[in-house]
Enzyme design. Structure first.
Site, short mmCIF file in Angstrom:
data_model
loop_
_atom_site.label_atom_id
_atom_site.label_comp_id
_atom_site.label_asym_id
_atom_site.label_seq_id
_atom_site.Cartn_x
_atom_site.Cartn_y
_atom_site.Cartn_z
N ASN A 1 8.43 -60.53 -18.36
CA ASN A 1 6.98 -60.79 -18.06
C ASN A 1 6.43 -59.97 -16.80
O ASN A 1 7.30 -59.82 -16.04
CB ASN A 1 6.52 -62.21 -18.20
N HIS B 1 1.21 -68.37 -35.18
CA HIS B 1 -0.40 -68.35 -35.13
C HIS B 1 -0.63 -67.33 -36.49
O HIS B 1 -2.01 -66.94 -36.36
CB HIS B 1 -0.69 -67.71 -33.90
N THR C 1 0.92 -55.11 -25.71
CA THR C 1 -0.12 -54.11 -25.00
C THR C 1 0.47 -52.69 -25.03
O THR C 1 -0.54 -52.01 -25.08
CB THR C 1 -0.07 -54.69 -23.71
P1 NAD Z 1 -1.65 -63.88 -23.11
O1 NAD Z 1 -2.53 -62.77 -23.48
O2 NAD Z 1 -1.90 -65.16 -22.73
O3 NAD Z 1 -0.40 -63.32 -22.16
C1 NAD Z 1 0.06 -62.29 -22.24
C2 NAD Z 1 1.15 -62.04 -21.06
O4 NAD Z 1 1.77 -60.91 -21.24
C3 NAD Z 1 0.48 -62.24 -19.57
O5 NAD Z 1 1.24 -62.76 -18.68
C4 NAD Z 1 0.50 -60.56 -19.23
O6 NAD Z 1 0.56 -60.33 -17.75
C5 NAD Z 1 1.75 -60.19 -19.75
N1 NAD Z 1 1.84 -58.63 -20.37
C6 NAD Z 1 0.84 -57.99 -20.78
N2 NAD Z 1 1.39 -56.81 -20.98
C7 NAD Z 1 3.04 -56.80 -20.59
C8 NAD Z 1 3.86 -55.79 -20.63
N3 NAD Z 1 3.60 -54.66 -21.23
N4 NAD Z 1 4.97 -56.20 -20.35
C9 NAD Z 1 5.26 -57.46 -19.73
N5 NAD Z 1 4.27 -58.24 -19.78
C10 NAD Z 1 3.18 -58.03 -20.29
O7 NAD Z 1 -0.62 -63.97 -24.45
P2 NAD Z 1 0.03 -65.10 -25.14
O8 NAD Z 1 0.86 -65.95 -24.04
O9 NAD Z 1 1.06 -64.50 -26.13
O10 NAD Z 1 -0.87 -66.26 -25.76
C11 NAD Z 1 -1.85 -65.79 -26.49
C12 NAD Z 1 -2.44 -65.91 -27.68
O11 NAD Z 1 -2.80 -64.74 -27.91
C13 NAD Z 1 -1.57 -66.14 -28.89
O12 NAD Z 1 -2.09 -67.29 -29.39
C14 NAD Z 1 -1.78 -64.89 -29.61
O13 NAD Z 1 -1.76 -65.24 -31.08
C15 NAD Z 1 -2.86 -64.31 -29.23
N6 NAD Z 1 -3.16 -62.71 -29.10
C16 NAD Z 1 -2.05 -61.94 -29.91
C17 NAD Z 1 -2.21 -60.65 -29.95
C18 NAD Z 1 -1.39 -59.82 -30.86
O14 NAD Z 1 -1.23 -60.31 -32.06
N7 NAD Z 1 -0.94 -58.56 -30.57
C19 NAD Z 1 -3.07 -59.88 -29.13
C20 NAD Z 1 -3.86 -60.78 -28.20
C21 NAD Z 1 -4.04 -62.44 -28.25
#
Ligand code: NAD
Length: 257
Positions: free
Chosen positions: A227, A118, A27
């Site tokens: 997290n 994934h 993010t």
């Molecule tokens: P999720 O979106 O379910 O959760 C992300 C977690 O990270 C949340 O708990 C959030 O509060 C926390 N978070 C967000 N920014 C943060 C930061 N800067 N520091 C610390 N914590 C932070 O993600 P997930 O559990 O990885 O599962 C989701 C699915 O989303 C996976 O299947 C993945 O393939 C996909 N996904 C991937 C991307 C990517 O490749 N960047 C982006 C979106 C979703």
């Protein structure tokens, strides 16, 4: 137990660490996660983008290509969190990364031993014309995503496979799609060899991925969680650091190296 980046650094310094990462590590590179406030699923209905709907509906594919095109119009760059893990791998303290992410930012940061549970958004592949049971069944065609975007930009809203005319899709794992062969086994082997599993930026709710750090903790590996909110695996963790992944990992790497 909530602890500091220094405590995390001390644990990292012992080596034998495998990082398990989720959307939250990216993010800070400007890529929204799925489930946070403002995340992708607060704006788009995940049910629209299942594997079976993608395969059945040309309209869903047109929408998916337009979304992908928009999403990747800005080239994201690795942030302090990705760079810290790559540095720890280069110094031998981290053995590799198992990631749920599809963005390729660990590799862009310099990590070499990366398992992408994934899949990857960097490539597209042919999934055939009527794949069954959530498994791609294409002719083997695979190309960089930029190749498909060029075709979308040239006016093909739903580009077809140039080899067999089948359906093209990002080389990612959608809802209702099986993981690619061998990937879960490789991730399981990596985590089975780890003395410490460091989970970063994940809700630790998506299965079967989240089962991997849980299984590692149950067999006695130390589980550290970074997290910005609580996760269901916090009670199993040796160490929980709550906050922003980039600053915590760079401080921990500085303390460890
Ligand atoms: P999720 O979106 O379910 O959760 C992300 C977690 O990270 C949340 O708990 C959030 O509060 C926390 N978070 C967000 N920014 C943060 C930061 N800067 N520091 C610390 N914590 C932070 O993600 P997930 O559990 O990885 O599962 C989701 C699915 O989303 C996976 O299947 C993945 O393939 C996909 N996904 C991937 C991307 C990517 O490749 N960047 C982006 C979106 C979703």
């Amino acid at each position: 137990m909530l602890l500091s980046a220094d405590a995390l650094g001390a644990l990292l310094a012992e080596g034998g660490v495998v990082a398990f990462t989720g959307a939250g590590i990216s993010t800070e590179s400007g890529i929204p996660d799925f489930r946070s406030a403002g995340g992708v699923w607060t704006r788009h209905d995940p049910k629209l983008f299942t594997f079976s709907r993608y395969v059945r509906s040309p309209e869903v594919r047109v929408r998916a290509w337009a979304m992908r095109r928009e999403f990747w119009s800005v080239q994201p760059r690795p942030n302090a969190g990705h760079l810290a893990l790559a540095r720890l791998e280069a110094t031998g303290l981290v053995d590799g990364v198992v990631t749920q992410n599809i963005d390729g930012l660990h590799q862009a940061a310099g990590s070499r031993r990366v398992v992408e549970l994934h899949g990857t958004s960097r490539d597209v592949l042919c999934v055939g014309t009527a794949p069954r049971a959530g498994t791609p069944d294409g002719c083997g065609f695979r190309a960089p995503t930029s190749w498909a975007f060029d075709r979308v930009d040239a006016g093909e809203a739903d580009p077809a496979c140039p080899g067999c005319g089948g359906i093209l899709k990002a080389a990612t794992v959608s809802f209702g799609q099986n993981l690619f062969p061998g990937v879960l086994e490789e991730a399981t082997a990596r985590l089975a060899a780890a003395r410490t599993v460091r989970a970063v930026g994940s809700t630790l709710k998506v299965q079967p991925a989240a089962g991997l750090p849980a299984a590692a903790a149950r067999r006695g590996a130390r589980l550290g969680i970074v997290n910005n909110e609580a996760t269901p695996l916090d009670p199993l963790a040796t160490l929980v650091v709550r906050g922003t992944a980039g600053s915590i990992l760079s401080a921990a790497a500085a303390a460890a190296v």
